[in-house]
Design a protein around this motif. Sequence first.
Motif, PDB file in Angstrom:
ATOM      1  N   THR A   3       1.139  -1.168   0.611  1.00  0.00           N
ATOM      2  CA  THR A   3       0.274   0.222   0.127  1.00  0.00           C
ATOM      3  C   THR A   3       0.780   1.255  -0.128  1.00  0.00           C
ATOM      4  O   THR A   3       1.805   1.134   0.787  1.00  0.00           O
ATOM      5  N   PHE A   4       0.668   2.226  -1.220  1.00  0.00           N
ATOM      6  CA  PHE A   4       0.913   3.258  -0.366  1.00  0.00           C
ATOM      7  C   PHE A   4       0.910   4.508   0.818  1.00  0.00           C
ATOM      8  O   PHE A   4      -0.297   4.718   1.008  1.00  0.00           O
ATOM      9  N   PRO A   5       1.736   4.270   1.769  1.00  0.00           N
ATOM     10  CA  PRO A   5       2.189   5.216   2.591  1.00  0.00           C
ATOM     11  C   PRO A   5       1.061   6.896   2.677  1.00  0.00           C
ATOM     12  O   PRO A   5       2.302   7.541   2.645  1.00  0.00           O
TER      13      PRO A   5
END
Length: 376
Positions: A3-5
Amino acid sequence: MKTFPVYSLYDIEPVRGAGSYVYTADGTEYLDLYGGHAVISIGHAHPTYVKAVADQVAKLGFYSNSVQNSLQERLAERIGQVSGLTDYSAFFVNSGAEANENAFKLASFHTGRSKILAMSKAFHGRTSGAVAATDNPAIRAPFNRTDNVDFTPLNDIEAAVSALQTGQYAAVIIEGIQGVSGIHVPSPEFMLAVQEAARKRGTVVIADEIQSGYGRTGKFFAFQHVDGFMPDIVTCAKGIANGFPMGAVLISPAFEPVKSMLGTTFGGNHLACAAALAVLDVIADEKLIENAAEVGEYLLGELAKIPGLKEVRGRGLMIGIEIDGDAGSLRKQLLFDRHIFTGGAGKNVVRLLPALGLSRSQADRFLSNFKELIAQ
């Protein structure tokens, strides 16, 4: 892939919930006074809600808006009845930002104008038009920058009226209570003055009730605390479906519908409407708006007695507690040491947005723990 933080995450994962509590996999119980950011209106895993969603998905989970959907009609009628906006129309979407985008679009079509007046410290969403009307340059990319949005300070009557007198705005948008900025309540005098100035120049009045609506403040919509204020468009989301992604644009009869002006694929789908209808059933059956008013008044009164706080603001179960110190550190103590979820708003504000069924005893649990930590 990962996931993109985009968020700073607490090292806690709730895996189930019940009412105003959530639980981790090891069974640890947490009192939830944040409601997933004001989304959980009727409590986690309410049996009426669970049954309604399960029954609907077993019949028909989705079909497009190219066919009749009687659930949409039922939901629109029910929202009109409980809100008093019986002559308004509803356009169902998927989120609060999308609701505001469509409200701006409607206002622009209606007036032929392109500019929006918003309030300083406002938050209206993260999509392109909504974030342009959000007073936070840090989340506006170069693509979102526009000369079509101006800001005036909340509760500054002279500044807002002066801007509106130019007649250049398609709409003025006001949050029922500013949430993200730290729970700031617009004064009745300000709201009425803005409405009057807007009406004189044919400017559409939009009430953003995405966080403050659906009974949270002890009225169905927060603007209903102000006698004589009646917006042309109301946007709502968050508590509307208790966690199922949904939003709505409520539109006064002054707006003429034009084919293909608005559209959505997922908005108002069968599951979303079933969830939203269940929410209204529970709100009515359990008198949750009345409870929000009563328990909220109690909380606000008790918090006001605590020495050392800078300010306590809000209505009903939408409360901001401004402290003279680091609210983030205090919230971590509440979460990790006392097992109580709260929200934040800037560096100094603890924000409470619990389910509308919060009990007096649950409020007392928070108060006793909060007092102990403040006193340290």
